[in-house]
Design a protein around this motif. Sequence first.
Motif, PDB file in Angstrom:
ATOM      1  N   GLY A  60       0.780  -1.222   0.000  1.00 47.20           N
ATOM      2  CA  GLY A  60       0.000   0.000   0.000  1.00 47.20           C
ATOM      3  C   GLY A  60       0.817   1.280   0.000  1.00 47.20           C
ATOM      4  N   PHE A  61       2.139   1.161   0.280  1.00 46.85           N
ATOM      5  CA  PHE A  61       2.921   2.405   0.319  1.00 46.85           C
ATOM      6  C   PHE A  61       4.257   2.342  -0.419  1.00 46.85           C
ATOM      7  N   VAL A  62       4.663   1.158  -0.897  1.00 44.40           N
ATOM      8  CA  VAL A  62       5.955   1.097  -1.599  1.00 44.40           C
ATOM      9  C   VAL A  62       5.779   1.375  -3.094  1.00 44.40           C
ATOM     10  N   ALA A  63       6.877   1.623  -3.778  1.00 50.34           N
ATOM     11  CA  ALA A  63       6.859   1.911  -5.216  1.00 50.34           C
ATOM     12  C   ALA A  63       6.379   0.696  -5.996  1.00 50.34           C
ATOM     13  N   ALA A  64       5.871   0.951  -7.207  1.00 50.55           N
ATOM     14  CA  ALA A  64       5.333  -0.121  -8.053  1.00 50.55           C
ATOM     15  C   ALA A  64       6.370  -1.206  -8.320  1.00 50.55           C
ATOM     16  N   SER A  65       7.621  -0.820  -8.487  1.00 50.71           N
ATOM     17  CA  SER A  65       8.661  -1.818  -8.749  1.00 50.71           C
ATOM     18  C   SER A  65       8.823  -2.770  -7.570  1.00 50.71           C
ATOM     19  N   LEU A  66       8.619  -2.256  -6.352  1.00 45.98           N
ATOM     20  CA  LEU A  66       8.725  -3.105  -5.169  1.00 45.98           C
ATOM     21  C   LEU A  66       7.485  -3.974  -5.001  1.00 45.98           C
ATOM     22  N   VAL A  67       6.333  -3.487  -5.477  1.00 46.42           N
ATOM     23  CA  VAL A  67       5.138  -4.329  -5.473  1.00 46.42           C
ATOM     24  C   VAL A  67       5.371  -5.528  -6.396  1.00 46.42           C
ATOM     25  N   ASP A  68       6.024  -5.279  -7.517  1.00 43.41           N
ATOM     26  CA  ASP A  68       6.367  -6.377  -8.419  1.00 43.41           C
ATOM     27  C   ASP A  68       7.241  -7.410  -7.696  1.00 43.41           C
ATOM     28  N   THR A  69       8.176  -6.910  -6.886  1.00 40.95           N
ATOM     29  CA  THR A  69       9.026  -7.819  -6.118  1.00 40.95           C
ATOM     30  C   THR A  69       8.195  -8.624  -5.118  1.00 40.95           C
ATOM     31  N   LEU A  70       7.236  -7.962  -4.477  1.00 43.88           N
ATOM     32  CA  LEU A  70       6.339  -8.665  -3.561  1.00 43.88           C
ATOM     33  C   LEU A  70       5.580  -9.773  -4.278  1.00 43.88           C
ATOM     34  N   CYS A  71       5.114  -9.471  -5.491  1.00 45.09           N
ATOM     35  CA  CYS A  71       4.339 -10.448  -6.266  1.00 45.09           C
ATOM     36  C   CYS A  71       5.173 -11.660  -6.666  1.00 45.09           C
ATOM     37  N   SER A  72       6.488 -11.520  -6.669  1.00 45.95           N
ATOM     38  CA  SER A  72       7.354 -12.623  -7.083  1.00 45.95           C
ATOM     39  C   SER A  72       7.839 -13.464  -5.908  1.00 45.95           C
ATOM     40  N   ARG A  73       7.393 -13.124  -4.695  1.00 48.63           N
ATOM     41  CA  ARG A  73       7.808 -13.887  -3.516  1.00 48.63           C
ATOM     42  C   ARG A  73       7.256 -15.316  -3.576  1.00 48.63           C
ATOM     43  N   ASN A  74       8.027 -16.244  -3.057  1.00 49.99           N
ATOM     44  CA  ASN A  74       7.588 -17.639  -3.049  1.00 49.99           C
ATOM     45  C   ASN A  74       6.467 -17.899  -2.047  1.00 49.99           C
ATOM     46  N   ASP A  75       6.368 -17.030  -1.016  1.00 47.67           N
ATOM     47  CA  ASP A  75       5.382 -17.285   0.028  1.00 47.67           C
ATOM     48  C   ASP A  75       4.089 -16.484  -0.152  1.00 47.67           C
ATOM     49  N   ASP A 116       0.373 -15.672  -1.559  1.00 48.70           N
ATOM     50  CA  ASP A 116      -0.810 -16.373  -2.059  1.00 48.70           C
ATOM     51  C   ASP A 116      -1.103 -15.897  -3.482  1.00 48.70           C
ATOM     52  N   ALA A 117      -1.475 -16.830  -4.379  1.00 48.44           N
ATOM     53  CA  ALA A 117      -1.702 -16.477  -5.785  1.00 48.44           C
ATOM     54  C   ALA A 117      -2.776 -15.408  -5.929  1.00 48.44           C
ATOM     55  N   ALA A 118      -3.849 -15.496  -5.142  1.00 53.62           N
ATOM     56  CA  ALA A 118      -4.931 -14.516  -5.225  1.00 53.62           C
ATOM     57  C   ALA A 118      -4.436 -13.132  -4.816  1.00 53.62           C
ATOM     58  N   THR A 119      -3.575 -13.085  -3.796  1.00 58.88           N
ATOM     59  CA  THR A 119      -2.999 -11.807  -3.365  1.00 58.88           C
ATOM     60  C   THR A 119      -2.117 -11.225  -4.454  1.00 58.88           C
ATOM     61  N   ALA A 120      -1.335 -12.080  -5.118  1.00 57.10           N
ATOM     62  CA  ALA A 120      -0.467 -11.616  -6.201  1.00 57.10           C
ATOM     63  C   ALA A 120      -1.284 -11.022  -7.336  1.00 57.10           C
ATOM     64  N   VAL A 121      -2.410 -11.682  -7.706  1.00 53.12           N
ATOM     65  CA  VAL A 121      -3.284 -11.172  -8.763  1.00 53.12           C
ATOM     66  C   VAL A 121      -3.844  -9.807  -8.366  1.00 53.12           C
ATOM     67  N   GLU A 122      -4.281  -9.692  -7.124  1.00 52.19           N
ATOM     68  CA  GLU A 122      -4.869  -8.432  -6.651  1.00 52.19           C
ATOM     69  C   GLU A 122      -3.857  -7.295  -6.682  1.00 52.19           C
ATOM     70  N   LEU A 123      -2.631  -7.576  -6.230  1.00 53.96           N
ATOM     71  CA  LEU A 123      -1.599  -6.532  -6.208  1.00 53.96           C
ATOM     72  C   LEU A 123      -1.187  -6.146  -7.622  1.00 53.96           C
ATOM     73  N   ALA A 124      -1.071  -7.133  -8.525  1.00 51.30           N
ATOM     74  CA  ALA A 124      -0.703  -6.839  -9.908  1.00 51.30           C
ATOM     75  C   ALA A 124      -1.758  -5.953 -10.565  1.00 51.30           C
ATOM     76  N   LYS A 125      -3.030  -6.242 -10.301  1.00 49.41           N
ATOM     77  CA  LYS A 125      -4.121  -5.425 -10.855  1.00 49.41           C
ATOM     78  C   LYS A 125      -4.059  -4.002 -10.306  1.00 49.41           C
ATOM     79  N   ALA A 126      -3.767  -3.879  -9.013  1.00 48.70           N
ATOM     80  CA  ALA A 126      -3.692  -2.555  -8.402  1.00 48.70           C
ATOM     81  C   ALA A 126      -2.591  -1.713  -9.041  1.00 48.70           C
ATOM     82  N   VAL A 127      -1.460  -2.365  -9.343  1.00 48.48           N
ATOM     83  CA  VAL A 127      -0.356  -1.643  -9.992  1.00 48.48           C
ATOM     84  C   VAL A 127      -0.773  -1.175 -11.373  1.00 48.48           C
TER      85      VAL A 127
END
Length: 276
Positions: free
Chosen positions: A201-216, A218-229
Amino acid sequence: LAIASNRSTPRQADAKLVEDGDDEVRCQLADKIGCLVPNWSVEQREKAEELTITVLRALAADQLPRVRAIISERLKSADGVPKDIILQLARDLEAIVSAPVLQFSPLLSDQDLLEIIAADREAGDLCAIAKRPGLGGDVADAVAQTLDTKAVATLLANDSAQLREDTLDWIIDNATTVEPWHQPLVKWPSLSDSAIRRIAGFVAASLVDTLCSRNDIDAATAVELAKAVRDEMGSDVAGAMEMDPESGPEAEADVETASTEPASEEEVATEVAQPE
Protein backbone atom coordinates in the motif's frame (compact mmCIF):
# COMPACT_ATOMS: atom_id res chain seq x y z
CA LEU A 1 58.24 1.30 18.23
CA ALA A 2 60.31 -1.87 17.88
CA ILE A 3 60.06 -2.56 21.60
CA ALA A 4 56.31 -1.91 21.65
CA SER A 5 55.65 -4.35 18.80
CA ASN A 6 58.06 -7.05 19.98
CA ARG A 7 56.10 -9.96 21.50
CA SER A 8 59.13 -10.95 23.59
CA THR A 9 59.25 -7.62 25.39
CA PRO A 10 58.80 -8.19 29.16
CA ARG A 11 55.39 -7.12 30.49
CA GLN A 12 57.10 -4.78 32.94
CA ALA A 13 58.39 -2.84 29.92
CA ASP A 14 54.95 -2.95 28.28
CA ALA A 15 53.45 -1.50 31.46
CA LYS A 16 55.76 1.48 31.13
CA LEU A 17 55.00 1.90 27.42
CA VAL A 18 51.29 2.27 28.26
CA GLU A 19 52.17 5.75 29.53
CA ASP A 20 54.43 6.65 26.60
CA GLY A 21 53.67 10.07 25.15
CA ASP A 22 54.10 8.86 21.57
CA ASP A 23 50.68 7.85 20.18
CA GLU A 24 52.25 5.47 17.65
CA VAL A 25 54.05 3.59 20.39
CA ARG A 26 50.80 2.99 22.25
CA CYS A 27 49.05 1.97 19.00
CA GLN A 28 51.78 -0.61 18.33
CA LEU A 29 51.49 -1.84 21.90
CA ALA A 30 47.70 -2.11 21.62
CA ASP A 31 48.00 -4.14 18.43
CA LYS A 32 50.51 -6.52 20.02
CA ILE A 33 48.61 -7.07 23.28
CA GLY A 34 45.29 -7.20 21.42
CA CYS A 35 46.63 -9.99 19.19
CA LEU A 36 48.15 -11.99 22.03
CA VAL A 37 45.16 -12.22 24.38
CA PRO A 38 42.50 -13.70 22.04
CA ASN A 39 44.92 -16.46 21.01
CA TRP A 40 45.65 -17.62 24.54
CA SER A 41 45.15 -21.31 25.21
CA VAL A 42 42.98 -22.36 28.17
CA GLU A 43 46.13 -22.94 30.20
CA GLN A 44 47.52 -19.55 29.26
CA ARG A 45 44.27 -17.90 30.26
CA GLU A 46 44.38 -19.57 33.63
CA LYS A 47 47.97 -18.49 34.14
CA ALA A 48 47.54 -15.06 32.62
CA GLU A 49 49.76 -12.58 34.35
CA GLU A 50 47.90 -9.95 36.25
CA LEU A 51 50.25 -7.40 34.71
CA THR A 52 49.15 -8.37 31.18
CA ILE A 53 45.50 -7.79 32.08
CA THR A 54 46.48 -4.51 33.73
CA VAL A 55 48.17 -3.39 30.49
CA LEU A 56 45.12 -4.47 28.50
CA ARG A 57 42.76 -2.48 30.75
CA ALA A 58 44.97 0.60 30.50
CA LEU A 59 44.98 0.42 26.71
CA ALA A 60 41.20 -0.04 26.62
CA ALA A 61 40.95 3.23 28.57
CA ASP A 62 43.62 5.13 26.61
CA GLN A 63 42.87 8.79 25.92
CA LEU A 64 43.38 8.26 22.17
CA PRO A 65 40.32 6.71 20.46
CA ARG A 66 42.56 4.99 17.91
CA VAL A 67 44.31 3.01 20.63
CA ARG A 68 40.99 1.94 22.14
CA ALA A 69 39.65 1.08 18.67
CA ILE A 70 42.62 -1.24 18.02
CA ILE A 71 41.92 -3.09 21.26
CA SER A 72 38.21 -3.35 20.42
CA GLU A 73 38.91 -4.71 16.95
CA ARG A 74 41.33 -7.31 18.30
CA LEU A 75 39.03 -8.43 21.12
CA LYS A 76 35.69 -8.31 19.28
CA SER A 77 35.37 -12.09 18.95
CA ALA A 78 37.37 -13.14 22.00
CA ASP A 79 35.63 -15.11 24.73
CA GLY A 80 38.52 -15.50 27.15
CA VAL A 81 39.04 -11.90 28.25
CA PRO A 82 37.59 -10.23 31.34
CA LYS A 83 34.03 -9.15 30.54
CA ASP A 84 34.46 -5.79 32.25
CA ILE A 85 36.95 -4.80 29.54
CA ILE A 86 34.46 -5.72 26.79
CA LEU A 87 31.70 -3.77 28.57
CA GLN A 88 33.99 -0.77 28.88
CA LEU A 89 34.65 -0.85 25.14
CA ALA A 90 30.97 -1.40 24.32
CA ARG A 91 29.99 1.67 26.37
CA ASP A 92 32.67 3.87 24.80
CA LEU A 93 31.21 7.06 23.32
CA GLU A 94 33.34 6.74 20.18
CA ALA A 95 31.63 4.50 17.61
CA ILE A 96 34.96 3.33 16.16
CA VAL A 97 35.68 1.86 19.60
CA SER A 98 32.27 0.50 20.58
CA ALA A 99 31.01 -0.85 17.22
CA PRO A 100 33.29 -3.91 16.82
CA VAL A 101 32.41 -5.45 20.19
CA LEU A 102 28.75 -4.42 19.95
CA GLN A 103 28.45 -6.29 16.67
CA PHE A 104 30.49 -9.39 17.43
CA SER A 105 31.38 -9.95 21.09
CA PRO A 106 30.01 -13.25 22.44
CA LEU A 107 30.48 -11.93 25.97
CA LEU A 108 27.69 -9.36 25.68
CA SER A 109 24.34 -10.68 26.88
CA ASP A 110 20.96 -9.51 25.63
CA GLN A 111 20.58 -7.62 28.90
CA ASP A 112 23.88 -5.82 28.31
CA LEU A 113 22.71 -4.81 24.83
CA LEU A 114 19.29 -3.66 26.10
CA GLU A 115 20.96 -1.41 28.69
CA ILE A 116 23.21 0.10 26.02
CA ILE A 117 20.23 0.77 23.73
CA ALA A 118 18.32 2.33 26.63
CA ALA A 119 21.19 4.79 27.14
CA ASP A 120 20.15 6.64 23.94
CA ARG A 121 23.23 5.69 21.98
CA GLU A 122 24.03 7.10 18.56
CA ALA A 123 22.95 5.46 15.30
CA GLY A 124 26.39 3.90 14.77
CA ASP A 125 26.07 1.87 17.97
CA LEU A 126 22.48 0.89 17.21
CA CYS A 127 23.48 -0.24 13.71
CA ALA A 128 26.31 -2.33 15.12
CA ILE A 129 23.89 -4.08 17.48
CA ALA A 130 21.35 -4.54 14.66
CA LYS A 131 24.00 -6.39 12.61
CA ARG A 132 24.68 -9.03 15.29
CA PRO A 133 24.26 -12.56 13.93
CA GLY A 134 21.17 -14.26 15.35
CA LEU A 135 20.07 -11.10 17.16
CA GLY A 136 17.56 -11.98 19.89
CA GLY A 137 13.90 -10.96 19.75
CA ASP A 138 14.03 -8.64 22.77
CA VAL A 139 17.03 -6.75 21.42
CA ALA A 140 15.56 -6.58 17.90
CA ASP A 141 12.38 -5.14 19.40
CA ALA A 142 14.38 -2.52 21.32
CA VAL A 143 16.22 -1.47 18.15
CA ALA A 144 12.91 -1.20 16.27
CA GLN A 145 11.34 0.87 19.04
CA THR A 146 14.01 3.56 18.60
CA LEU A 147 12.61 4.24 15.10
CA ASP A 148 16.14 5.26 14.10
CA THR A 149 16.09 5.23 10.30
CA LYS A 150 19.54 3.70 9.77
CA ALA A 151 19.34 1.25 12.66
CA VAL A 152 15.94 -0.15 11.63
CA ALA A 153 17.05 -0.43 8.00
CA THR A 154 20.12 -2.32 9.21
CA LEU A 155 17.93 -4.57 11.36
CA LEU A 156 15.70 -5.40 8.39
CA ALA A 157 18.79 -6.23 6.33
CA ASN A 158 19.87 -8.77 8.98
CA ASP A 159 17.83 -11.81 7.97
CA SER A 160 19.30 -13.81 10.87
CA ALA A 161 17.65 -11.48 13.39
CA GLN A 162 14.77 -12.97 15.38
CA LEU A 163 12.17 -10.39 14.40
CA ARG A 164 8.83 -11.09 16.04
CA GLU A 165 5.61 -10.58 14.10
CA ASP A 166 4.43 -7.77 16.40
CA THR A 167 7.81 -6.04 16.00
CA LEU A 168 7.54 -6.33 12.23
CA ASP A 169 3.99 -4.92 12.42
CA TRP A 170 5.32 -1.98 14.44
CA ILE A 171 7.93 -1.26 11.78
CA ILE A 172 5.35 -1.51 8.98
CA ASP A 173 3.04 0.88 10.89
CA ASN A 174 5.80 3.48 10.86
CA ALA A 175 7.34 2.75 7.46
CA THR A 176 4.99 4.62 5.10
CA THR A 177 7.18 7.71 4.73
CA VAL A 178 10.54 6.07 5.53
CA GLU A 179 11.79 5.03 2.09
CA PRO A 180 15.03 3.35 3.30
CA TRP A 181 12.90 0.70 5.04
CA HIS A 182 10.80 -0.18 1.97
CA GLN A 183 13.16 -2.47 0.07
CA PRO A 184 14.40 -4.46 3.10
CA LEU A 185 10.78 -4.86 4.24
CA VAL A 186 9.80 -6.23 0.84
CA LYS A 187 12.72 -8.68 1.01
CA TRP A 188 12.18 -9.81 4.61
CA PRO A 189 12.31 -13.63 4.56
CA SER A 190 8.89 -14.29 6.10
CA LEU A 191 5.84 -12.08 5.51
CA SER A 192 2.20 -12.88 6.11
CA ASP A 193 -0.36 -12.05 3.39
CA SER A 194 -1.63 -9.28 5.65
CA ALA A 195 1.86 -7.78 5.94
CA ILE A 196 2.40 -8.06 2.19
CA ARG A 197 -0.84 -6.21 1.47
CA ARG A 198 0.01 -3.45 3.93
CA ILE A 199 3.52 -3.00 2.54
CA ALA A 200 2.15 -2.93 -1.02
CA GLY A 201 0.00 0.00 0.00
CA PHE A 202 2.92 2.41 0.32
CA VAL A 203 5.96 1.10 -1.60
CA ALA A 204 6.86 1.91 -5.22
CA ALA A 205 5.33 -0.12 -8.05
CA SER A 206 8.66 -1.82 -8.75
CA LEU A 207 8.72 -3.10 -5.17
CA VAL A 208 5.14 -4.33 -5.47
CA ASP A 209 6.37 -6.38 -8.42
CA THR A 210 9.03 -7.82 -6.12
CA LEU A 211 6.34 -8.66 -3.56
CA CYS A 212 4.34 -10.45 -6.27
CA SER A 213 7.35 -12.62 -7.08
CA ARG A 214 7.81 -13.89 -3.52
CA ASN A 215 7.59 -17.64 -3.05
CA ASP A 216 5.38 -17.29 0.03
CA ILE A 217 2.70 -15.03 -1.51
CA ASP A 218 -0.81 -16.37 -2.06
CA ALA A 219 -1.70 -16.48 -5.79
CA ALA A 220 -4.93 -14.52 -5.22
CA THR A 221 -3.00 -11.81 -3.36
CA ALA A 222 -0.47 -11.62 -6.20
CA VAL A 223 -3.28 -11.17 -8.76
CA GLU A 224 -4.87 -8.43 -6.65
CA LEU A 225 -1.60 -6.53 -6.21
CA ALA A 226 -0.70 -6.84 -9.91
CA LYS A 227 -4.12 -5.42 -10.85
CA ALA A 228 -3.69 -2.56 -8.40
CA VAL A 229 -0.36 -1.64 -9.99
CA ARG A 230 -1.89 -1.68 -13.50
CA ASP A 231 -4.83 0.42 -12.33
CA GLU A 232 -2.44 2.95 -10.81
CA MET A 233 -0.42 3.07 -14.02
CA GLY A 234 -3.64 3.66 -15.96
CA SER A 235 -4.59 6.51 -13.67
CA ASP A 236 -1.16 8.08 -14.10
CA VAL A 237 -1.43 7.95 -17.91
CA ALA A 238 -4.97 9.34 -17.83
CA GLY A 239 -3.81 12.18 -15.62
CA ALA A 240 -1.00 12.94 -18.04
CA MET A 241 -3.53 13.15 -20.90
CA GLU A 242 -5.63 15.65 -18.97
CA MET A 243 -2.56 17.80 -18.42
CA ASP A 244 -1.46 17.40 -22.06
CA PRO A 245 -4.52 16.98 -24.35
CA GLU A 246 -2.22 16.94 -27.39
CA SER A 247 -0.57 13.72 -26.28
CA GLY A 248 -2.76 11.98 -28.90
CA PRO A 249 -3.59 8.38 -29.73
CA GLU A 250 -0.42 6.93 -28.17
CA ALA A 251 -1.46 8.05 -24.68
CA GLU A 252 -4.98 6.71 -25.26
CA ALA A 253 -3.44 3.38 -26.21
CA ASP A 254 -1.44 3.40 -22.98
CA VAL A 255 -4.61 3.92 -20.97
CA GLU A 256 -6.34 1.11 -22.82
CA THR A 257 -3.39 -1.22 -22.19
CA ALA A 258 -3.10 -0.27 -18.51
CA SER A 259 -6.81 -0.83 -17.91
CA THR A 260 -6.99 -4.35 -19.34
CA GLU A 261 -8.27 -7.23 -17.24
CA PRO A 262 -5.81 -8.57 -14.63
CA ALA A 263 -3.73 -11.62 -15.39
CA SER A 264 -5.11 -15.00 -14.43
CA GLU A 265 -3.82 -16.79 -11.34
CA GLU A 266 -2.02 -19.23 -13.66
CA GLU A 267 -0.20 -16.36 -15.40
CA VAL A 268 0.78 -14.81 -12.09
CA ALA A 269 1.96 -18.17 -10.80
CA THR A 270 4.16 -18.49 -13.87
CA GLU A 271 5.64 -15.04 -13.24
CA VAL A 272 6.21 -15.86 -9.58
CA ALA A 273 8.15 -18.99 -10.56
CA GLN A 274 10.53 -17.01 -12.73
CA PRO A 275 13.73 -15.68 -11.09
CA GLU A 276 13.95 -11.98 -10.46
